[in-house]
Design an enzyme around this catalytic site. Sequence first.
Site, mmCIF file in Angstrom:
data_model
loop_
_atom_site.group_PDB
_atom_site.id
_atom_site.type_symbol
_atom_site.label_atom_id
_atom_site.label_comp_id
_atom_site.label_asym_id
_atom_site.label_seq_id
_atom_site.Cartn_x
_atom_site.Cartn_y
_atom_site.Cartn_z
ATOM 1 N N LYS A 14 52.424 45.172 7.820
ATOM 2 C CA LYS A 14 51.206 45.638 6.812
ATOM 3 C C LYS A 14 50.859 46.969 7.058
ATOM 4 C CE LYS A 14 48.702 42.223 8.347
ATOM 5 N NZ LYS A 14 49.441 41.698 9.608
ATOM 6 N N ARG A 89 41.487 37.105 7.116
ATOM 7 C CA ARG A 89 42.438 36.381 8.035
ATOM 8 C C ARG A 89 42.071 34.918 7.860
ATOM 9 N NH1 ARG A 89 44.271 41.001 11.257
ATOM 10 N NH2 ARG A 89 45.890 40.463 12.386
ATOM 11 N N ARG A 128 57.105 47.496 19.317
ATOM 12 C CA ARG A 128 56.056 48.351 19.203
ATOM 13 C C ARG A 128 55.129 48.548 20.267
ATOM 14 N NH1 ARG A 128 51.688 46.533 14.584
ATOM 15 N NH2 ARG A 128 50.883 45.031 16.217
ATOM 16 N N ARG A 134 49.804 49.088 22.746
ATOM 17 C CA ARG A 134 48.759 48.197 22.228
ATOM 18 C C ARG A 134 48.633 46.979 23.222
ATOM 19 N NH1 ARG A 134 48.133 46.867 15.954
ATOM 20 N NH2 ARG A 134 47.721 44.884 17.003
ATOM 21 N N ARG A 145 48.664 34.936 19.000
ATOM 22 C CA ARG A 145 48.595 35.752 17.617
ATOM 23 C C ARG A 145 49.189 34.985 16.681
ATOM 24 N NH1 ARG A 145 49.904 41.462 18.938
ATOM 25 N NH2 ARG A 145 49.660 41.922 16.854
HETATM 26 P P1 AMP Z 1 45.705 43.884 13.518
HETATM 27 O O1 AMP Z 1 45.710 45.208 14.055
HETATM 28 O O2 AMP Z 1 45.574 43.704 12.222
HETATM 29 O O3 AMP Z 1 47.093 43.256 14.138
HETATM 30 O O4 AMP Z 1 44.627 43.264 14.367
HETATM 31 C C1 AMP Z 1 44.553 43.006 15.964
HETATM 32 C C2 AMP Z 1 43.628 42.256 16.362
HETATM 33 O O5 AMP Z 1 42.035 42.443 15.887
HETATM 34 C C3 AMP Z 1 43.795 40.640 15.864
HETATM 35 O O6 AMP Z 1 44.913 40.155 16.697
HETATM 36 C C4 AMP Z 1 42.446 40.089 15.942
HETATM 37 O O7 AMP Z 1 42.054 39.828 17.034
HETATM 38 C C5 AMP Z 1 41.430 41.133 15.516
HETATM 39 N N1 AMP Z 1 41.418 41.376 14.001
HETATM 40 C C6 AMP Z 1 41.808 42.118 13.267
HETATM 41 N N2 AMP Z 1 41.364 41.781 11.787
HETATM 42 C C7 AMP Z 1 40.803 40.827 11.879
HETATM 43 C C8 AMP Z 1 40.217 39.624 10.870
HETATM 44 N N3 AMP Z 1 40.171 40.173 9.625
HETATM 45 N N4 AMP Z 1 39.362 38.626 11.288
HETATM 46 C C9 AMP Z 1 39.306 38.484 12.901
HETATM 47 N N5 AMP Z 1 40.017 39.079 13.720
HETATM 48 C C10 AMP Z 1 40.639 40.003 13.355
#
Ligand code: AMP
Length: 196
Positions: A14, A89, A128, A134, A145
């Site tokens: 994404k 999400r 990654r 990260r 996750r």
């Molecule tokens: P991402 O970079 O989108 O993979 O997000 C990393 C982490 O941030 C996720 O595993 C969640 O813990 C948190 N996170 C990001 N976006 C959301 C969302 N829309 N709702 C809830 N938690 C989020």
Amino acid sequence: MVNIVLFGPPGSGKGTQSALLVEHYRFVHLSTGDMLREAIAAKTPLGLKAKEVIEQGKLVSDDIVIGMIENRVEENVGVFGFIFDGFPRTIAQAEALDDMLERHSTFIADCVSLQVPFDLLKERLLERGKASGRSDDNEETISKRIHEYLDKTAPVADYYAKQSKLREVDGVGEIEEVNQRIKAAIDADTEHHQNI
Ligand code: AMP
């Protein structure tokens, strides 16, 4: 306005694809993951709270992420459109997004869902993690996750399918190849709404 949700499990591409779409179209990119990482780096109270949750592989509360998105939408009134990456999400987030866009007389045109097999997701995320450092890209957190995704996020695809907005795109292949598929899906649909 043309607003797109870029949807998919962790590691489906994404973030990478959003960056390419922003170059091609004139979308404002809104990534809740990036916003949360910025808050963590800035050590804000919200960031400190979110750090723990993210490192456990869980979802941050709906109120927090909806509030963050709402602020950014307000700040960018009048732009060409938004690309939402990693948001919504949960069903509650999807409903809140529809409400806030409606208040600005706009809507989601498409939910582009990247399809990637789970084995490949794990492989990509571990790779990654080596480069990005990260803290949530390790084997244990990745499994959590993906579990959260299946439990809370996957139903969001049905939410958009019911509105006839779900566009499934094969997310396996070269980055450029996947990008062409996404653009084809967006273009086919947005012609109905307006010319990009
Ligand atoms: P991402 O970079 O989108 O993979 O997000 C990393 C982490 O941030 C996720 O595993 C969640 O813990 C948190 N996170 C990001 N976006 C959301 C969302 N829309 N709702 C809830 N938690 C989020």
